[in-house]
Motif scaffolding. Sequence first.
Motif, PDB file in Angstrom:
ATOM      1  N   HIS A 277       0.842  -1.211   0.000  1.00  0.00           N
ATOM      2  CA  HIS A 277       0.000   0.000   0.000  1.00  0.00           C
ATOM      3  C   HIS A 277       0.868   1.248   0.000  1.00  0.00           C
ATOM      4  O   HIS A 277       0.600   2.197  -0.750  1.00  0.00           O
ATOM      5  CB  HIS A 277      -0.912  -0.007   1.227  1.00  0.00           C
ATOM      6  N   ALA A 278       1.903   1.285   0.825  1.00  0.00           N
ATOM      7  CA  ALA A 278       2.763   2.474   0.904  1.00  0.00           C
ATOM      8  C   ALA A 278       3.448   2.745  -0.428  1.00  0.00           C
ATOM      9  O   ALA A 278       3.576   3.906  -0.847  1.00  0.00           O
ATOM     10  CB  ALA A 278       3.804   2.298   2.009  1.00  0.00           C
ATOM     11  N   GLU A 279       3.883   1.683  -1.110  1.00  0.00           N
ATOM     12  CA  GLU A 279       4.535   1.857  -2.402  1.00  0.00           C
ATOM     13  C   GLU A 279       3.562   2.428  -3.430  1.00  0.00           C
ATOM     14  O   GLU A 279       3.931   3.275  -4.250  1.00  0.00           O
ATOM     15  CB  GLU A 279       5.094   0.521  -2.899  1.00  0.00           C
ATOM     16  N   ARG A 280       2.323   1.959  -3.396  1.00  0.00           N
ATOM     17  CA  ARG A 280       1.334   2.465  -4.347  1.00  0.00           C
ATOM     18  C   ARG A 280       1.043   3.946  -4.102  1.00  0.00           C
ATOM     19  O   ARG A 280       0.945   4.735  -5.052  1.00  0.00           O
ATOM     20  CB  ARG A 280       0.047   1.640  -4.262  1.00  0.00           C
ATOM     21  N   VAL A 281       0.906   4.313  -2.834  1.00  0.00           N
ATOM     22  CA  VAL A 281       0.656   5.716  -2.507  1.00  0.00           C
ATOM     23  C   VAL A 281       1.858   6.574  -2.904  1.00  0.00           C
ATOM     24  O   VAL A 281       1.700   7.676  -3.436  1.00  0.00           O
ATOM     25  CB  VAL A 281       0.349   5.874  -0.999  1.00  0.00           C
ATOM     26  N   ALA A 282       3.076   6.075  -2.673  1.00  0.00           N
ATOM     27  CA  ALA A 282       4.275   6.832  -3.033  1.00  0.00           C
ATOM     28  C   ALA A 282       4.383   7.016  -4.541  1.00  0.00           C
ATOM     29  O   ALA A 282       4.693   8.110  -5.031  1.00  0.00           O
ATOM     30  CB  ALA A 282       5.518   6.121  -2.497  1.00  0.00           C
ATOM     31  N   ASP A 283       4.122   5.933  -5.278  1.00  0.00           N
ATOM     32  CA  ASP A 283       4.188   6.000  -6.740  1.00  0.00           C
ATOM     33  C   ASP A 283       3.184   7.013  -7.282  1.00  0.00           C
ATOM     34  O   ASP A 283       3.515   7.856  -8.127  1.00  0.00           O
ATOM     35  CB  ASP A 283       3.911   4.612  -7.325  1.00  0.00           C
ATOM     36  N   LEU A 284       1.964   6.971  -6.772  1.00  0.00           N
ATOM     37  CA  LEU A 284       0.931   7.888  -7.238  1.00  0.00           C
ATOM     38  C   LEU A 284       1.228   9.315  -6.801  1.00  0.00           C
ATOM     39  O   LEU A 284       0.996  10.267  -7.566  1.00  0.00           O
ATOM     40  CB  LEU A 284      -0.435   7.444  -6.700  1.00  0.00           C
ATOM     41  N   SER A 285       1.759   9.493  -5.605  1.00  0.00           N
ATOM     42  CA  SER A 285       2.095  10.835  -5.120  1.00  0.00           C
ATOM     43  C   SER A 285       3.161  11.481  -5.992  1.00  0.00           C
ATOM     44  O   SER A 285       3.088  12.679  -6.303  1.00  0.00           O
ATOM     45  CB  SER A 285       2.581  10.764  -3.666  1.00  0.00           C
ATOM     46  N   VAL A 286       4.159  10.690  -6.395  1.00  0.00           N
ATOM     47  CA  VAL A 286       5.208  11.226  -7.259  1.00  0.00           C
ATOM     48  C   VAL A 286       4.641  11.605  -8.621  1.00  0.00           C
ATOM     49  O   VAL A 286       4.994  12.650  -9.187  1.00  0.00           O
ATOM     50  CB  VAL A 286       6.355  10.200  -7.401  1.00  0.00           C
ATOM     51  N   ARG A 287       3.744  10.779  -9.148  1.00  0.00           N
ATOM     52  CA  ARG A 287       3.136  11.104 -10.448  1.00  0.00           C
ATOM     53  C   ARG A 287       2.300  12.381 -10.357  1.00  0.00           C
ATOM     54  O   ARG A 287       2.342  13.223 -11.261  1.00  0.00           O
ATOM     55  CB  ARG A 287       2.275   9.931 -10.920  1.00  0.00           C
ATOM     56  N   ILE A 288       1.565  12.539  -9.271  1.00  0.00           N
ATOM     57  CA  ILE A 288       0.791  13.769  -9.077  1.00  0.00           C
ATOM     58  C   ILE A 288       1.732  14.960  -8.953  1.00  0.00           C
ATOM     59  O   ILE A 288       1.492  16.022  -9.533  1.00  0.00           O
ATOM     60  CB  ILE A 288      -0.092  13.648  -7.825  1.00  0.00           C
ATOM     61  N   GLY A 289       2.817  14.778  -8.210  1.00  0.00           N
ATOM     62  CA  GLY A 289       3.787  15.863  -8.051  1.00  0.00           C
ATOM     63  C   GLY A 289       4.418  16.282  -9.359  1.00  0.00           C
ATOM     64  O   GLY A 289       4.673  17.472  -9.590  1.00  0.00           O
ATOM     65  N   ARG A 290       4.654  15.313 -10.239  1.00  0.00           N
ATOM     66  CA  ARG A 290       5.216  15.654 -11.549  1.00  0.00           C
ATOM     67  C   ARG A 290       4.226  16.489 -12.358  1.00  0.00           C
ATOM     68  O   ARG A 290       4.610  17.445 -13.032  1.00  0.00           O
ATOM     69  CB  ARG A 290       5.574  14.386 -12.316  1.00  0.00           C
ATOM     70  N   VAL A 291       2.957  16.117 -12.303  1.00  0.00           N
ATOM     71  CA  VAL A 291       1.944  16.883 -13.028  1.00  0.00           C
ATOM     72  C   VAL A 291       1.882  18.314 -12.505  1.00  0.00           C
ATOM     73  O   VAL A 291       1.696  19.264 -13.268  1.00  0.00           O
ATOM     74  CB  VAL A 291       0.564  16.203 -12.909  1.00  0.00           C
ATOM     75  N   LEU A 292       2.073  18.468 -11.195  1.00  0.00           N
ATOM     76  CA  LEU A 292       2.036  19.801 -10.586  1.00  0.00           C
ATOM     77  C   LEU A 292       3.334  20.569 -10.775  1.00  0.00           C
ATOM     78  O   LEU A 292       3.407  21.748 -10.406  1.00  0.00           O
ATOM     79  CB  LEU A 292       1.733  19.672  -9.088  1.00  0.00           C
TER      80      LEU A 292
END
Length: 443
Positions: A277-292
């Motif tokens: 779960h933590a890896e999935r949240v981290a992966d998605l957080s980084v992708r969101i951060g890149r978009v921002l």
Amino acid sequence: MTAPTTRPDGPRTWGTLAVGALVLGGALYADAGSLRSLLTVHERTVLAFVLAVTAGELFRLRMPSGRMAAPLASASALATAFVGRIHGEPTFDVDAGFVVLVVAGGLLLAAAVRWVRGRAVEIDQVAARLVGVGVAAWLTRGLGPEGQSLWDLEIDRTVPLSVIACVMAVVAAVGVIVEIMLTAAVQSERQRTPWSAALRDEIGEVAPLTFAVVTTGPLVALMAPVLGLLALPTALFPLAITYVAVGRYARNRQTYRQTIATLSRLTEEGGYTPRHHAERVADLSVRIGRVLGLSARELREVEYAALLHDLGQISLRDPIPGGATVLAAPSDQLDIAVEGARIIRHAEGLEAVADYVEAQTTPYRQVREFGDDVPVASRIIKVANAFADLTGRREDPSEVAAALERIHLGLGYQYDPEVVTALAVATSDAGAGRVDDRAAVAR
């Protein structure tokens, strides 16, 4: 840092490939008739530069963020554009088109070797490097003031070598900037990152190496009249030494990341959260951060905080069903975040990460109505965690749509609208539960 999640090639990627093809096609058209004779006259010189470019492409450098760089290839290619008189060899009196063909030979040979070995071939990076070298070669060997090019002035020595060296460095910088701009355009398109942010990261992380690349090409040209072809390995040697230092730093950074990932699995081993779960949240957080458009350093901190966002759950007597904190009471969410931050603050250098974890439960209305200073990293983790909790490991489009709809119900109250918009973009091309290859290796 988590490796970039890419999406299919688009106009910028195909545009870069088209420009690279035009540069190569123009060089072939201009030198088709004299290609054989030039290769015969400059056989050893061409072989030396082709091998140098090939070696530079094959022995690329992985930067701490995971970005691949090939400073030896770029420096060797630029040296091909600048070199003139060579001790023991015929003067390299060729036009810009022939320089492009020599460099293309090295780049394509390296690509073929990588393909045979079963490794990825980033043809867009080859095209970007070829365009950058083509620009530098044309500025060096094309017409200059009063019909004399920079290469002519270098050969005739009508201008002091110090001035020639400075002008070469400027031309090399222009070529490198063109390459970086094209590479950033492709990366921004693939990662859904603003072009300005991608350009900032490309320049920021490789800035010291870029300075070395810019100076190495002119250095080879100035040393060649004395050292001959030995000038090439001599000038490239200091740049090659930096591979060791950067590689060691990157390995240390990866070890640090693996340590944090191991710590994040305490909740998984204790049965508080689902596996990965933590890896999935981290992966998605980084992708969101890149978009921002977050910087590489900010993305790294977001990833660390996302990995540790549920650490406070180890203080619970009774686990939350499914570990889904998004379904827990607000007071319980706050207690988990505060406890997690308290634990993280015991580790040196993670103060900012602890602050992000502690603020992750703060509703966005606190920012909108009361002006509270909630870090954007915390807002990202709040949205990414909610999405991961609502979808679990399911990647079915209907489940993803249902999770997005549920999050939209809290838009402006619980969740930052800008972050939610970035979430929709980040999940439009890839499964929400995807864990990238590097994360899998870290496990």
